[in-house]
Design a protein around this motif. Sequence first.
Motif, PDB file in Angstrom:
ATOM      1  N   TYR A 287       0.850  -1.188   0.000  1.00 28.07           N
ATOM      2  CA  TYR A 287       0.000   0.000   0.000  1.00 28.07           C
ATOM      3  C   TYR A 287       0.886   1.239   0.000  1.00 28.07           C
ATOM      4  O   TYR A 287       1.931   1.257   0.647  1.00 28.07           O
ATOM      5  CB  TYR A 287      -0.915   0.009   1.232  1.00 28.07           C
ATOM      6  CG  TYR A 287      -1.747  -1.241   1.344  1.00 28.07           C
ATOM      7  CD1 TYR A 287      -3.005  -1.329   0.774  1.00 28.07           C
ATOM      8  CD2 TYR A 287      -1.242  -2.367   2.007  1.00 28.07           C
ATOM      9  CE1 TYR A 287      -3.759  -2.494   0.861  1.00 28.07           C
ATOM     10  CE2 TYR A 287      -1.981  -3.541   2.097  1.00 28.07           C
ATOM     11  CZ  TYR A 287      -3.239  -3.600   1.522  1.00 28.07           C
ATOM     12  OH  TYR A 287      -3.971  -4.751   1.595  1.00 28.07           O
TER      13      TYR A 287
ATOM     14  N   ASP B 237     -11.402  13.988   7.017  1.00 21.50           N
ATOM     15  CA  ASP B 237     -11.273  13.120   5.844  1.00 21.50           C
ATOM     16  C   ASP B 237      -9.860  12.538   5.733  1.00 21.50           C
ATOM     17  O   ASP B 237      -9.690  11.350   5.434  1.00 21.50           O
ATOM     18  CB  ASP B 237     -11.625  13.903   4.580  1.00 21.50           C
ATOM     19  CG  ASP B 237     -11.852  12.981   3.392  1.00 21.50           C
ATOM     20  OD1 ASP B 237     -12.313  11.849   3.605  1.00 21.50           O
ATOM     21  OD2 ASP B 237     -11.566  13.394   2.258  1.00 21.50           O
TER      22      ASP B 237
ATOM     23  N   GLU C 119      -7.737  11.970   8.126  1.00 20.66           N
ATOM     24  CA  GLU C 119      -7.547  10.977   9.186  1.00 20.66           C
ATOM     25  C   GLU C 119      -8.235   9.650   8.828  1.00 20.66           C
ATOM     26  O   GLU C 119      -7.666   8.572   9.050  1.00 20.66           O
ATOM     27  CB  GLU C 119      -8.104  11.508  10.513  1.00 20.66           C
ATOM     28  CG  GLU C 119      -7.380  12.735  11.044  1.00 20.66           C
ATOM     29  CD  GLU C 119      -7.961  14.053  10.566  1.00 20.66           C
ATOM     30  OE1 GLU C 119      -7.936  15.026  11.336  1.00 20.66           O
ATOM     31  OE2 GLU C 119      -8.458  14.109   9.414  1.00 20.66           O
ATOM     32  N   GLN C 120      -9.441   9.741   8.264  1.00 22.56           N
ATOM     33  CA  GLN C 120     -10.174   8.525   7.912  1.00 22.56           C
ATOM     34  C   GLN C 120      -9.480   7.768   6.783  1.00 22.56           C
ATOM     35  O   GLN C 120      -9.410   6.524   6.806  1.00 22.56           O
ATOM     36  CB  GLN C 120     -11.602   8.885   7.495  1.00 22.56           C
ATOM     37  CG  GLN C 120     -12.512   7.674   7.305  1.00 22.56           C
ATOM     38  CD  GLN C 120     -12.629   6.823   8.551  1.00 22.56           C
ATOM     39  OE1 GLN C 120     -12.935   7.337   9.624  1.00 22.56           O
ATOM     40  NE2 GLN C 120     -12.354   5.524   8.435  1.00 22.56           N
ATOM     41  N   ARG C 121      -8.970   8.507   5.810  1.00 19.61           N
ATOM     42  CA  ARG C 121      -8.237   7.848   4.708  1.00 19.61           C
ATOM     43  C   ARG C 121      -7.029   7.089   5.237  1.00 19.61           C
ATOM     44  O   ARG C 121      -6.757   5.959   4.827  1.00 19.61           O
ATOM     45  CB  ARG C 121      -7.773   8.898   3.689  1.00 19.61           C
ATOM     46  CG  ARG C 121      -8.882   9.537   2.873  1.00 19.61           C
ATOM     47  CD  ARG C 121      -8.281  10.537   1.902  1.00 19.61           C
ATOM     48  NE  ARG C 121      -9.264  11.211   1.082  1.00 19.61           N
ATOM     49  CZ  ARG C 121      -8.967  12.062   0.097  1.00 19.61           C
ATOM     50  NH1 ARG C 121      -7.704  12.335  -0.171  1.00 19.61           N
ATOM     51  NH2 ARG C 121      -9.926  12.632  -0.604  1.00 19.61           N
TER      52      ARG C 121
ATOM     53  N   MET D   2      -6.569   5.886   8.291  1.00 16.96           N
ATOM     54  CA  MET D   2      -7.018   4.715   9.048  1.00 16.96           C
ATOM     55  C   MET D   2      -7.443   3.590   8.122  1.00 16.96           C
ATOM     56  O   MET D   2      -7.166   2.421   8.384  1.00 16.96           O
ATOM     57  CB  MET D   2      -8.182   5.102   9.965  1.00 16.96           C
ATOM     58  CG  MET D   2      -7.774   5.601  11.331  1.00 16.96           C
ATOM     59  SD  MET D   2      -6.767   4.412  12.271  1.00 16.96           S
ATOM     60  CE  MET D   2      -7.845   2.988  12.320  1.00 16.96           C
ATOM     61  N   ASN D   3      -8.129   3.928   7.023  1.00 14.76           N
ATOM     62  CA  ASN D   3      -8.597   2.894   6.088  1.00 14.76           C
ATOM     63  C   ASN D   3      -7.435   2.102   5.503  1.00 14.76           C
ATOM     64  O   ASN D   3      -7.487   0.868   5.401  1.00 14.76           O
ATOM     65  CB  ASN D   3      -9.409   3.535   4.963  1.00 14.76           C
ATOM     66  CG  ASN D   3     -10.741   4.086   5.441  1.00 14.76           C
ATOM     67  OD1 ASN D   3     -11.212   3.750   6.531  1.00 14.76           O
ATOM     68  ND2 ASN D   3     -11.360   4.947   4.637  1.00 14.76           N
ATOM     69  N   VAL D   4      -6.359   2.812   5.101  1.00 13.82           N
ATOM     70  CA  VAL D   4      -5.205   2.137   4.522  1.00 13.82           C
ATOM     71  C   VAL D   4      -4.540   1.237   5.561  1.00 13.82           C
ATOM     72  O   VAL D   4      -4.197   0.081   5.279  1.00 13.82           O
ATOM     73  CB  VAL D   4      -4.189   3.161   3.967  1.00 13.82           C
ATOM     74  CG1 VAL D   4      -2.919   2.449   3.501  1.00 13.82           C
ATOM     75  CG2 VAL D   4      -4.790   3.960   2.828  1.00 13.82           C
TER      76      VAL D   4
ATOM     77  N   GLU E 215      -5.799  -0.121   8.320  1.00 11.73           N
ATOM     78  CA  GLU E 215      -6.642  -1.268   8.673  1.00 11.73           C
ATOM     79  C   GLU E 215      -6.592  -2.343   7.594  1.00 11.73           C
ATOM     80  O   GLU E 215      -6.531  -3.540   7.889  1.00 11.73           O
ATOM     81  CB  GLU E 215      -8.085  -0.817   8.897  1.00 11.73           C
ATOM     82  CG  GLU E 215      -8.305  -0.091  10.207  1.00 11.73           C
ATOM     83  CD  GLU E 215      -7.978  -0.967  11.419  1.00 11.73           C
ATOM     84  OE1 GLU E 215      -8.197  -2.194  11.351  1.00 11.73           O
ATOM     85  OE2 GLU E 215      -7.489  -0.422  12.427  1.00 11.73           O
ATOM     86  N   GLU E 216      -6.611  -1.928   6.332  1.00 13.29           N
ATOM     87  CA  GLU E 216      -6.541  -2.910   5.240  1.00 13.29           C
ATOM     88  C   GLU E 216      -5.202  -3.636   5.244  1.00 13.29           C
ATOM     89  O   GLU E 216      -5.145  -4.850   5.020  1.00 13.29           O
ATOM     90  CB  GLU E 216      -6.767  -2.212   3.899  1.00 13.29           C
ATOM     91  CG  GLU E 216      -6.895  -3.198   2.745  1.00 13.29           C
ATOM     92  CD  GLU E 216      -7.283  -2.540   1.437  1.00 13.29           C
ATOM     93  OE1 GLU E 216      -7.177  -3.220   0.393  1.00 13.29           O
ATOM     94  OE2 GLU E 216      -7.688  -1.355   1.446  1.00 13.29           O
TER      95      GLU E 216
ATOM     96  N   GLN F 292      -5.296  -6.216   7.988  1.00 16.30           N
ATOM     97  CA  GLN F 292      -6.148  -7.361   7.653  1.00 16.30           C
ATOM     98  C   GLN F 292      -5.491  -8.286   6.639  1.00 16.30           C
ATOM     99  O   GLN F 292      -5.792  -9.485   6.607  1.00 16.30           O
ATOM    100  CB  GLN F 292      -7.487  -6.865   7.118  1.00 16.30           C
ATOM    101  CG  GLN F 292      -8.355  -6.180   8.162  1.00 16.30           C
ATOM    102  CD  GLN F 292      -9.571  -5.510   7.553  1.00 16.30           C
ATOM    103  OE1 GLN F 292      -9.895  -5.733   6.372  1.00 16.30           O
ATOM    104  NE2 GLN F 292     -10.249  -4.671   8.340  1.00 16.30           N
TER     105      GLN F 292
ATOM    106  N   GLN G  60      -1.124   3.251  15.863  1.00 15.38           N
ATOM    107  CA  GLN G  60      -1.184   2.046  15.027  1.00 15.38           C
ATOM    108  C   GLN G  60       0.167   1.348  14.944  1.00 15.38           C
ATOM    109  O   GLN G  60       0.245   0.111  15.012  1.00 15.38           O
ATOM    110  CB  GLN G  60      -1.680   2.419  13.630  1.00 15.38           C
ATOM    111  CG  GLN G  60      -3.130   2.856  13.576  1.00 15.38           C
ATOM    112  CD  GLN G  60      -4.082   1.754  13.986  1.00 15.38           C
ATOM    113  OE1 GLN G  60      -3.894   0.583  13.645  1.00 15.38           O
ATOM    114  NE2 GLN G  60      -5.102   2.102  14.764  1.00 15.38           N
TER     115      GLN G  60
END
Length: 511
Positions: A159, A172, A174-176, A178-180, A182-183, A186, A226
């Motif tokens: 990534y 926005d 911060e959310q972007r 976190m999304n990267v 978390e993926e 996973q 993280q």
Amino acid sequence: MGFSYNFLFPYIILGMCMASSGVPICRKVFVDCERVSRLPYGRIVYNGWSGDGVRVIYVYPSPKCVLAPTTIISFSETVSIVEKPLRNNIALIVEKRGGKRKKYVYPRKTYLEFKKLYIEPILNGEPPFSSGVVFAGAPGTGKSTLATLIAQKLGIPTYVIDPTIQSKWVGDSEQRLMNVIEEAKQNAPSLVIMDDAEWILSPRSLAGGEKELQVLVNMQNILFKQLQEITDKELNVLFIATTNVKLSEIDEAFKRYGRFGETILFPLPDYEAVYEVLREIVDEATAVRLARMAVNSGLNMADALGLAKRVKHGLEPEIKEKTGRGYKRIYVEKIEGFEKIFMFFPKEVFEKRSRIYVPGQEDVITAVVTQILYSAEKTVLQIIDPRHVIEAVHMANITGSGIIVSSLLDPLILDYIHKNADTPVIYVGESPPRYVPYHMFYPLPNLKRIVGYKPIVEAVAKMYNVDIPDNLWRKIENASVSDKTFEEILKTMISLGVLTEKIISTIKTHT
């Protein structure tokens, strides 16, 4: 219509294999072929395994697992990445499909340290030394390229986070982020490359307005939390942040273990590295010439490649000296005879942590000391801007280079060099360094006596590209002049860029 159980056959074989061996099912396998018509289900595979027309680059979980229909298969465009040890560096030779071949060169210590602490653990199915590592150094030194090569070598999900992740909308960005993250968690084992990461690595005091500062603080806090979680839980996720900023410009909070605890420095390339890459593009003689020009001008590898491509297209190379990192590597052709100085001065003095003062005119003595360091089998790094002394000393330690520095610098700068350099330091100048210990060494008289004037003049000429007509060499060999006058002649020769009959007549005047 009868019911066929043929589709269950691979699973039956798989279950029998697992039951007898205790080996887990492969979750992910990375192979180096474009497509496979039939996969060897039920086989125990591992990193480097080959068979049935398939070569396995990486398996997860490591070190071995059973290939199953449920295994996620990834295919590589890279056929192989071969490591070729050089004297001071490691060359990575990348073979791609269609016969494409590229070569990248990195300092031996830089690459092997990263390989041991980060690449090998992931290949063995273990978490890396730390969840994050910073690649820092001058632009064009191959930081982002190495991160990409690592992704290809490991064959794991990758990534990329770059400055475009930032948004003008509150929350926005911060959310972007976190999304990267978390993926990546996973899909472990995985790699996250934070390219041009100075936007988040820089101290908070450098942020713009209040809104920009708050967004930066929020994103840094997310990253801190993280990274620490990944380290504490020993997840197999690695963050690589690349940056061009200096060490002092990275926020101290990132340097803790468990975050980006390790900073790996990428120095400007030496002659060996530049030559090794350029010879893939231009002929041997041109590679030698351009590599010498690039190194002595403080160019990075990207700039050196630009020179080679200009020449390949029939254009003259354009070189502007760069001093932005505060140091440069020096390369000139080695001249025979300088090794004889060790008859009077032990070679061991030029081993680790020696401190030597050589009196004389700086440019002249720098050329002479460079040749002596070559004879002691040392590469050379010259500090040219004391504002960047911290990075310069780090780079000398990484490359094992002898340091040449002016003896006239501020005593605090010289004290830092003395305390932190793990390599020989040679102070040059007409006055001795203050408040640091040193051995005094004046090589010119002994060199003149045992090798004559010619090698010394040649050393200065090669260092500063001074033109010497062929008919003047015999006159130089027969010269006789005092040490002080000889230095003045060499200084004049450097300033004029040529040796003339008039300068030779000066030698005769003082005979």
